[in-house]
Design a protein around this motif. Sequence first.
Motif, PDB file in Angstrom:
ATOM      1  N   ALA A  24       0.824  -1.203   0.000  1.00 47.37           N
ATOM      2  CA  ALA A  24       0.000   0.000   0.000  1.00 47.37           C
ATOM      3  C   ALA A  24       0.857   1.252   0.000  1.00 47.37           C
ATOM      4  N   LYS A  25       0.315   2.309  -0.583  1.00 44.86           N
ATOM      5  CA  LYS A  25       0.908   3.636  -0.548  1.00 44.86           C
ATOM      6  C   LYS A  25       0.075   4.523   0.381  1.00 44.86           C
ATOM      7  N   ARG A  26       0.692   5.564   0.889  1.00 41.42           N
ATOM      8  CA  ARG A  26      -0.095   6.568   1.585  1.00 41.42           C
ATOM      9  C   ARG A  26      -0.970   7.276   0.544  1.00 41.42           C
ATOM     10  N   LEU A  69       1.195  -5.335   6.639  1.00 39.42           N
ATOM     11  CA  LEU A  69       1.014  -4.257   5.668  1.00 39.42           C
ATOM     12  C   LEU A  69       2.374  -3.659   5.343  1.00 39.42           C
ATOM     13  N   HIS A  71       4.223  -0.780   3.675  1.00 42.24           N
ATOM     14  CA  HIS A  71       3.814   0.580   3.343  1.00 42.24           C
ATOM     15  C   HIS A  71       4.896   1.326   2.581  1.00 42.24           C
ATOM     16  N   ARG A  75       5.251   6.128   7.871  1.00 41.99           N
ATOM     17  CA  ARG A  75       4.729   5.043   8.701  1.00 41.99           C
ATOM     18  C   ARG A  75       3.612   5.516   9.614  1.00 41.99           C
ATOM     19  N   PHE A  78      -0.042   5.094   8.481  1.00 42.63           N
ATOM     20  CA  PHE A  78      -0.515   3.706   8.515  1.00 42.63           C
ATOM     21  C   PHE A  78      -0.723   3.238   9.951  1.00 42.63           C
ATOM     22  N   LEU A  87       3.242  -3.512  10.603  1.00 38.63           N
ATOM     23  CA  LEU A  87       3.698  -2.651   9.509  1.00 38.63           C
ATOM     24  C   LEU A  87       5.165  -2.914   9.210  1.00 38.63           C
TER      25      LEU A  87
END
Length: 230
Positions: A24-26, A69, A71, A75, A78, A87
């Motif tokens: 996932a991306k921010r 996840l 990322h 951080r 998330f 994470l």
Amino acid sequence: MEKSLRQKQIHSDDKASQVLGVFAKRPLPGRVKTRLCPPCSPEQAAALYAACLDETVARLSACGRPLVLFHAGERGWFADHFPAIELRPQGEGDLGQRMARALHGLLADGFRAAALVGSDSPDLPRALVDEAFAALRTADAVAAPADDGGYVLIGCRRPCPELFRDIAWSTAEVLDSTRQAADRAGIHLCRVASWYDLDDAEAIKRLLQRSPGSRTAAYIRTHLGSLFSS
């Protein structure tokens, strides 16, 4: 002591030996879901990406397997949104390098099989995830094809870095190139049922018809109104 307890759990509980990773991306405007602009504004596209990620994490958390996840981006965002999920940073490199490293790390933790998904398939059926892990009982690797020529899930039961080298990412040749790489490396790559990415306006319309009860469909109907009306 902790290591021996974990080994006992993995031996006695099959799903505890299988781990899922989410890439996932921010969700920053202009950085995600750009193919939806227009009809969406960059802010609307980012909010939709966040809704897809929320549903992806919720759906996969209900699979009964450990979830990690991976990322890209700060951080803290998330950690605030997914406080109960482990994470890990994706790190440097192209997509293939990052996925290969993520899978290697998960397998090095002692899991029997590991798989990765993105956030572009928020209505991914849990039955398809089960099918993929079932295939990894005998296959070296598994892929669930996407309708755009890529895949919505990739997994393995041993490190298979060859699957992620010299791939033209974000093209219609991703899956074919991956299969060719598997053949060259002698990797038994199993193909399971296909599913759909949510990456353009037509894909969103199909989601609304296919999975009207999904969280993402509800978000689209509530917040994006007539942008994706038939």
